[in-house]
Write a protein that holds these residues in place. Sequence first.
Motif, PDB file in Angstrom:
ATOM      1  N   TYR A  22      -2.391  -2.080  -3.389  1.00  0.00           N
ATOM      2  CA  TYR A  22      -2.044  -2.871  -4.569  1.00  0.00           C
ATOM      3  C   TYR A  22      -2.404  -4.323  -4.281  1.00  0.00           C
ATOM      4  CZ  TYR A  22       0.269   1.346  -6.051  1.00  0.00           C
ATOM      5  OH  TYR A  22       0.512   2.645  -6.429  1.00  0.00           O
ATOM      6  N   THR A  37       7.382  -7.474  -4.033  1.00  0.00           N
ATOM      7  CA  THR A  37       7.821  -6.080  -3.971  1.00  0.00           C
ATOM      8  C   THR A  37       9.176  -5.984  -3.286  1.00  0.00           C
ATOM      9  OG1 THR A  37       6.772  -5.635  -1.824  1.00  0.00           O
ATOM     10  CG2 THR A  37       5.426  -5.303  -3.790  1.00  0.00           C
ATOM     11  N   THR A  66      -3.916   4.014  -1.030  1.00  0.00           N
ATOM     12  CA  THR A  66      -3.895   3.239  -2.275  1.00  0.00           C
ATOM     13  C   THR A  66      -3.319   1.854  -1.995  1.00  0.00           C
ATOM     14  OG1 THR A  66      -3.629   5.230  -3.621  1.00  0.00           O
ATOM     15  CG2 THR A  66      -3.067   3.122  -4.642  1.00  0.00           C
ATOM     16  N   GLN A  92      -3.155  -8.349  -5.718  1.00  0.00           N
ATOM     17  CA  GLN A  92      -3.091  -9.418  -6.716  1.00  0.00           C
ATOM     18  C   GLN A  92      -4.361 -10.238  -6.618  1.00  0.00           C
ATOM     19  OE1 GLN A  92       0.577 -11.847  -7.311  1.00  0.00           O
ATOM     20  NE2 GLN A  92      -0.760 -13.623  -7.031  1.00  0.00           N
ATOM     21  N   TRP A 136     -11.612  -0.923  -9.150  1.00  0.00           N
ATOM     22  CA  TRP A 136     -10.221  -1.337  -9.280  1.00  0.00           C
ATOM     23  C   TRP A 136      -9.649  -0.909 -10.627  1.00  0.00           C
ATOM     24  CZ3 TRP A 136     -10.411  -7.123  -7.293  1.00  0.00           C
ATOM     25  CH2 TRP A 136     -10.797  -7.109  -5.951  1.00  0.00           C
ATOM     26  N   LYS A 188      -4.962  -1.730  -8.448  1.00  0.00           N
ATOM     27  CA  LYS A 188      -4.880  -0.818  -7.310  1.00  0.00           C
ATOM     28  C   LYS A 188      -6.276  -0.314  -6.989  1.00  0.00           C
ATOM     29  CE  LYS A 188      -3.696   3.341 -10.006  1.00  0.00           C
ATOM     30  NZ  LYS A 188      -2.701   4.438 -10.167  1.00  0.00           N
ATOM     31  N   LEU A 230      -2.531  -7.586 -11.313  1.00  0.00           N
ATOM     32  CA  LEU A 230      -2.320  -6.687 -10.190  1.00  0.00           C
ATOM     33  C   LEU A 230      -3.153  -5.435 -10.420  1.00  0.00           C
ATOM     34  CD1 LEU A 230      -0.543  -6.346  -7.563  1.00  0.00           C
ATOM     35  CD2 LEU A 230       0.813  -4.757  -8.936  1.00  0.00           C
ATOM     36  N   ASN A 233       0.835  -1.199   0.000  1.00  0.00           N
ATOM     37  CA  ASN A 233       0.000   0.000   0.000  1.00  0.00           C
ATOM     38  C   ASN A 233       0.868   1.245   0.000  1.00  0.00           C
ATOM     39  OD1 ASN A 233       0.719  -0.302   2.893  1.00  0.00           O
ATOM     40  ND2 ASN A 233      -0.665   1.457   3.154  1.00  0.00           N
ATOM     41  N   LEU A 257       7.825  -3.231  -8.200  1.00  0.00           N
ATOM     42  CA  LEU A 257       7.030  -4.438  -8.309  1.00  0.00           C
ATOM     43  C   LEU A 257       7.770  -5.426  -9.200  1.00  0.00           C
ATOM     44  CD1 LEU A 257       3.665  -2.640  -9.140  1.00  0.00           C
ATOM     45  CD2 LEU A 257       4.238  -3.644  -6.915  1.00  0.00           C
ATOM     46  N   TYR A 273       5.413   1.539  -9.645  1.00  0.00           N
ATOM     47  CA  TYR A 273       4.075   1.419  -9.080  1.00  0.00           C
ATOM     48  C   TYR A 273       2.982   2.037  -9.952  1.00  0.00           C
ATOM     49  CZ  TYR A 273       5.341  -0.775  -4.661  1.00  0.00           C
ATOM     50  OH  TYR A 273       5.751  -1.673  -3.703  1.00  0.00           O
ATOM     51  N   VAL A 283      -2.946  -2.437 -12.856  1.00  0.00           N
ATOM     52  CA  VAL A 283      -1.562  -1.965 -12.847  1.00  0.00           C
ATOM     53  C   VAL A 283      -0.705  -2.877 -13.719  1.00  0.00           C
ATOM     54  CG1 VAL A 283       0.467  -1.485 -11.411  1.00  0.00           C
ATOM     55  CG2 VAL A 283      -1.826  -0.968 -10.552  1.00  0.00           C
TER      56      VAL A 283
END
Length: 203
Positions: A54, A94, A52, A56, A79, A68, A66, A48, A99, A116, A82
Amino acid sequence: TDDENYLIISAANTTTGNELYVQDLTKPGSKIVNILSGFESSTNIIDNDGETFYVQTNLNAPNNKLVKMNIRQPESKNWVDVIPETEHVLNVSTGGGYLFANYLKDAISVIEQYDYTGKKIREIQLPGVGSAGGFSGKKKEKTIYYGFSNYITPSTSFKFNVDNGQSEVYIKPKVKFNSDEFESKQVFYTSKDGTKIPMIITY
């Protein structure tokens, strides 16, 4: 979360599929908020940046993607992709403020580095054709680590510079084996129905 501001709760009743909940720890007595109900998909928060998150997920993406989301509008309709789904199964880690997308393509590892925003930085040049895993660490670390092995490389640890993409051996097994005397490469052959089949030849 790493910033210790949010509690993440994953609930499951089998080995696949989960529900997801979040609690804001910066506000005493805050409610536990349901992010995703039901057990039809596997969804995990990767990281995060403030509000925000992230995530999966294989929700409407069998090979994983993925996305966000803003924790104030956590519904899946909000959503944003990404790293979109591809034909290869995705697993994200990460480290160093980046990423890392780990794919298994034609039975070998392919690792891609992203920022990101979802911008691809590079495909990481692995020591050879084989299997790699790791690529995780704290955001402020510029050196992270991964393991690699194949038919001529005993499982070896490498350190990786997230800025220039360079790898170097960190720990190598002390075994009486000289991998320089062997070669291992991937080739393809065609089956009767036209499917390309990957094969590793080592000699």
